[in-house]
Design a protein around this motif. Structure first.
Motif, PDB file in Angstrom:
ATOM      1  N   ILE A 281      15.300 -45.277  43.398  1.00  9.26           N
ATOM      2  CA  ILE A 281      15.166 -44.257  42.339  1.00  9.26           C
ATOM      3  C   ILE A 281      14.791 -42.911  42.954  1.00  9.26           C
ATOM      4  CG2 ILE A 281      13.845 -43.563  40.303  1.00  9.26           C
ATOM      5  CD1 ILE A 281      13.595 -46.513  39.586  1.00  9.26           C
ATOM      6  N   THR A 284      17.729 -41.505  44.833  1.00 14.64           N
ATOM      7  CA  THR A 284      18.739 -40.961  43.918  1.00 14.64           C
ATOM      8  C   THR A 284      18.322 -39.578  43.430  1.00 14.64           C
ATOM      9  OG1 THR A 284      19.341 -43.187  43.195  1.00 14.64           O
ATOM     10  CG2 THR A 284      20.017 -41.358  41.786  1.00 14.64           C
ATOM     11  N   TRP A 285      17.062 -39.441  43.086  1.00 13.51           N
ATOM     12  CA  TRP A 285      16.543 -38.150  42.646  1.00 13.51           C
ATOM     13  C   TRP A 285      16.691 -37.104  43.753  1.00 13.51           C
ATOM     14  CZ3 TRP A 285      15.442 -35.155  38.789  1.00 13.51           C
ATOM     15  CH2 TRP A 285      14.589 -34.063  38.954  1.00 13.51           C
TER      16      TRP A 285
END
Length: 312
Positions: A281, A284-285
């Motif tokens: 996560i 991805t950010w």
């Protein structure tokens, strides 16, 4: 008027098929004073025999050493390390291309439009040709995004056989050649990364060389079709061939030049490296807000994908 002095650095390896055409084109360069330093990387064919007549005809201009096989990266770094620091400009050269007569003077003329007090690097598009010198296409295209650290850390936009460096670039890189060569992707990429960070890179859209594509190329150009190109990339990624090579080179670059980098540059490189240790996560950010980029839209998408997978 005194002509610019240019040292041509060529690494050869089993290049007997095309070396004569390349040497003829080097000796035909106009409006520059050239010397050629050749390091033969352990050839087992007739490369040395093909070069001998040139050495006998031009003993003051052509210098050759036949040494053990180190591979292309180490061989070119060895050339840099053993070459004199007294030339105005320095050019890398492959063994199987053909240079236009004005290849060097065109590069020098463009470099002379910039400040001689900073590291400078010239590179250009190439006229890709087949083994018989029939034109295939022009590659690479003129980059549309800046040639600076944020590109160079994740993509090589300069083809090594087109590169011409000023004296400052050569001597600064020579003074701190990487000891961990296994962490360097390619010698030309390393120099592009250095100059894009500490100096200026000039890209010429007019090809100065015929860049021969054949089965013996160590690295090819852009001859593959779109589907073939992406199939090869996918296969390399699935097989793990390119895993962690960008982060390894970036880590080495940071370790070697941290004292010369700005605070912002250091933090940006560290953020890129640290994100790979975080959750998918977080990766991805980071991938969608990273300041690092590649030149084409699709290559940029691939970069983000590789960051997300943590395999940079």
């Amino acid at each position: 008027m005194k002509q610019p002095k240019v040292l041509i650095m060529m690494s050869t390896y089993n290049g007997e098929h095309y070396i004569n055409e390349q040497m003829d084109s080097l000796m035909a360069q106009v409006n520059v004073e050239t010397q050629i330093y050749i390091r033969d990387d352990g050839s087992t064919d007739g490369t040395i025999e093909k070069l001998r007549p040139y050495i006998e005809a031009y003993p003051d201009r052509i210098h050759i050493r036949s040494e053990q096989n180190l591979g292309v990266i180490r061989s070119f770094f060895e050339l840099m390390g053993s070459s004199p620091s007294t030339f105005d400009y320095y050019a890398f050269c492959d063994q199987d291309d053909v240079w236009e007569q004005d290849k060097l003077i065109r590069a020098v003329t463009l470099l002379q439009t910039r400040s001689a007090a900073i590291p400078l690097l010239y590179c250009s598009s190439t006229q890709m040709v087949d083994q018989h010198l029939n034109a295939i296409g022009v590659w690479p295209k003129v980059p549309q995004k800046p040639l600076e650290l944020h590109n160079a850390l994740v993509e090589n936009s300069c083809v090594g056989c087109t590169m011409v460096m000023n004296n400052i670039t050569f001597n600064q890189v020579k003074a701190s050649l990487p000891s961990e060569v296994n962490q360097v992707i390619m010698h030309d990429w390393w120099i592009y990364l250095y100059v894009s960070t500490f100096g200026e890179v000039l890209f010429d859209g007019q090809p100065g060389i015929k860049y021969r594509q054949h089965q013996g190329n160590v690295l090819g150009g852009g001859r593959d079709g779109w589907i073939q190109k992406w199939r090869k990339r996918l296969n390399r990624f699935v097989n793990g061939n390119n895993h962690y090579i960008l982060s390894s080179q970036a880590r080495l670059f940071l370790a070697m030049y941290e004292e010369s980098l700005t605070h912002t540059q250091i933090e940006e490189i560290r953020s890129l490296l640290h994100c790979l240790e975080k959750s998918v996560i977080d990766r991805t950010w980071y991938a969608f807000k990273t300041p690092f980029y590649r030149q084409s839209f699709l290559d940029n998408i691939v970069l983000k994908f590789v960051i997300i997978t943590g395999k940079l």
